[in-house]
Design an enzyme around this catalytic site. Structure first.
Site, short mmCIF file in Angstrom:
data_model
loop_
_atom_site.label_atom_id
_atom_site.label_comp_id
_atom_site.label_asym_id
_atom_site.label_seq_id
_atom_site.Cartn_x
_atom_site.Cartn_y
_atom_site.Cartn_z
N ASP A 230 1.08 -1.07 0.01
CA ASP A 230 -0.08 0.12 -0.09
C ASP A 230 0.90 1.33 -0.02
O ASP A 230 1.91 1.29 0.27
CB ASP A 230 -1.03 -0.04 1.20
CG ASP A 230 -1.89 0.88 1.18
OD1 ASP A 230 -2.33 1.43 -0.01
OD2 ASP A 230 -2.71 1.14 2.09
N GLY A 231 0.21 2.26 -0.42
CA GLY A 231 0.84 3.56 -0.45
C GLY A 231 1.54 4.13 -1.94
O GLY A 231 1.94 5.26 -1.95
N ASN A 232 1.16 3.25 -2.87
CA ASN A 232 1.71 3.96 -4.20
C ASN A 232 1.18 5.05 -4.55
O ASN A 232 2.00 5.90 -5.18
CB ASN A 232 1.53 2.83 -5.28
CG ASN A 232 1.96 1.49 -5.04
OD1 ASN A 232 3.08 1.34 -4.24
ND2 ASN A 232 1.62 0.29 -5.54
N ARG B 273 0.06 7.43 -2.93
CA ARG B 273 0.62 8.84 -1.92
C ARG B 273 1.90 9.03 -2.52
O ARG B 273 2.43 10.28 -2.51
CB ARG B 273 0.35 8.45 -0.51
CG ARG B 273 -0.92 8.70 0.02
CD ARG B 273 -1.49 8.07 1.20
NE ARG B 273 -1.65 6.74 1.17
CZ ARG B 273 -1.57 5.82 1.94
NH1 ARG B 273 -1.35 6.24 3.40
NH2 ARG B 273 -2.08 4.54 1.73
N HIS C 193 2.58 3.13 -8.90
CA HIS C 193 2.26 1.39 -8.80
C HIS C 193 3.52 0.92 -9.56
O HIS C 193 4.13 -0.07 -9.28
CB HIS C 193 1.15 1.13 -9.75
CG HIS C 193 -0.03 1.67 -9.21
ND1 HIS C 193 -0.27 1.23 -7.98
CD2 HIS C 193 -1.33 2.07 -9.46
CE1 HIS C 193 -1.69 1.94 -7.49
NE2 HIS C 193 -1.98 2.26 -8.40
N ASN D 72 -10.35 -3.42 -6.47
CA ASN D 72 -9.83 -2.35 -7.25
C ASN D 72 -10.25 -2.25 -8.76
O ASN D 72 -9.94 -1.18 -9.39
CB ASN D 72 -8.29 -3.02 -7.51
CG ASN D 72 -7.60 -2.95 -6.20
OD1 ASN D 72 -6.53 -3.48 -6.03
ND2 ASN D 72 -7.90 -2.03 -5.34
N LEU E 73 -7.05 -5.05 7.08
CA LEU E 73 -6.76 -6.00 6.00
C LEU E 73 -7.27 -5.97 4.75
O LEU E 73 -6.55 -6.45 3.83
CB LEU E 73 -7.34 -7.46 6.76
CG LEU E 73 -6.51 -8.11 8.06
CD1 LEU E 73 -6.94 -8.94 8.54
CD2 LEU E 73 -4.93 -8.58 7.27
#
Ligand code: FPP
Length: 238
Positions: free
Chosen positions: A23-25, A27, A40, A71, A193
């Site tokens: 996670d966090g791509n 931001r 990504h 997604n 999760l």
């Protein structure tokens, strides 16, 4: 807070199976004034290095969350970019052969584009005999959906209710035959999760870290493993 360690713990303290929610791509990209797709792309570059590190230190299974069943709700441009990255990743199996790594895809494959389905089949077939590490890519994966498809399989096979057990259902999940994840890591500061390995995570240790996935390094993984090594796992006992 420092979330890195230069060395991993001793081998006997390592988990057998780790899950990673990458996670966090978005931001990461936003902080640089870049489109989300670039986040990504940066995130996909980290994957190989982390898997090689896992293999080197002796972790047997790694499951990475690459694309969830939720997604598809993202803008089409972002969905296309993610599927393209997965296409590229799955069509480049030389590294897997060189590393003696086995690749498996966990998820609902049928709704994926035909060429991607074919790449998945080929990648799984070509790497099926590799034994150094198993890498599961959760792709079009959702934990609740996985349990539902497991139940449907039990019914389709005509298994009577008295034979439906945790074991018989486990054997019909995407992870059949694999150990449950001992440790699940989620970078980027989110503490949930998000439908990842819901059944299998019953006794997993969870670790939430502040680093964004594209910045994640083997030293961050070492830190996560040290945190895991300190935990007292009791599986409901004392
Ligand atoms: C979450 O970040 C990340 C994803 C939805 C996709 C993860 C995919 C990759 C790292 C690339 C493809 C994988 C492989 C194996 C090549 P986010 O977009 O939700 O980030 P944000 O919360 O900062 O917006």
């Amino acid at each position: 807070m420092k979330e890195t360690e230069s060395r991993p713990p001793e081998r006997e303290q390592l988990p057998r199976h780790i899950g990673i929610i990458m996670d966090g791509n978005g931001r990461w990209a936003k902080a640089r004034g870049l489109p989300r797709e670039m986040g990504h792309k940066a995130g996909s570059k980290v994957v190989g290095e982390i898997i090689r590190h896992c293999k080197k230190i002796g972790i047997s299974y790694v499951t990475i969350y690459a694309f969830s069943t939720e997604n598809w709700k993202r803008p089409q441009k972002e969905v296309d970019a993610l599927l393209d990255l997965l296409r590229q990743y799955l069509s480049n199996m030389e590294e897997y052969q060189k590393e003696n790594a086995r690749l498996r895809v966990l998820g609902e494959v049928d709704p994926l584009p035909a060429d991607l389905r074919e790449s998945i089949r080929r990648a799984e077939r070509e790497s099926a005999g590799n034994t150094a590490i198993t890498v599961n890519i959760a792709l079009n994966y959702g934990g609740r959906g996985e349990i539902v498809q497991g139940v449907k399989r039990l019914l389709a096979e005509g298994i009577p209710p008295e034979e439906i057990t945790e074991e018989t259902l486990s054997q019909r999940l995407y992870t059949a035959g694999m150990p449950d994840p001992d440790l699940i890591i989620r970078p980027s500061g989110e503490c949930r999760l998000s439908n990842f390995l819901l059944w299998q995570s019953a006794y997993s240790e969870l670790l939430f870290m502040d680093v964004l996935w594209p910045d994640f390094t083997p030293e961050h993984l070492n830190y996560a493993l040290h945190q895991y090594a300190r935990r007292d796992r009791r599986f409901g006992g004392v």
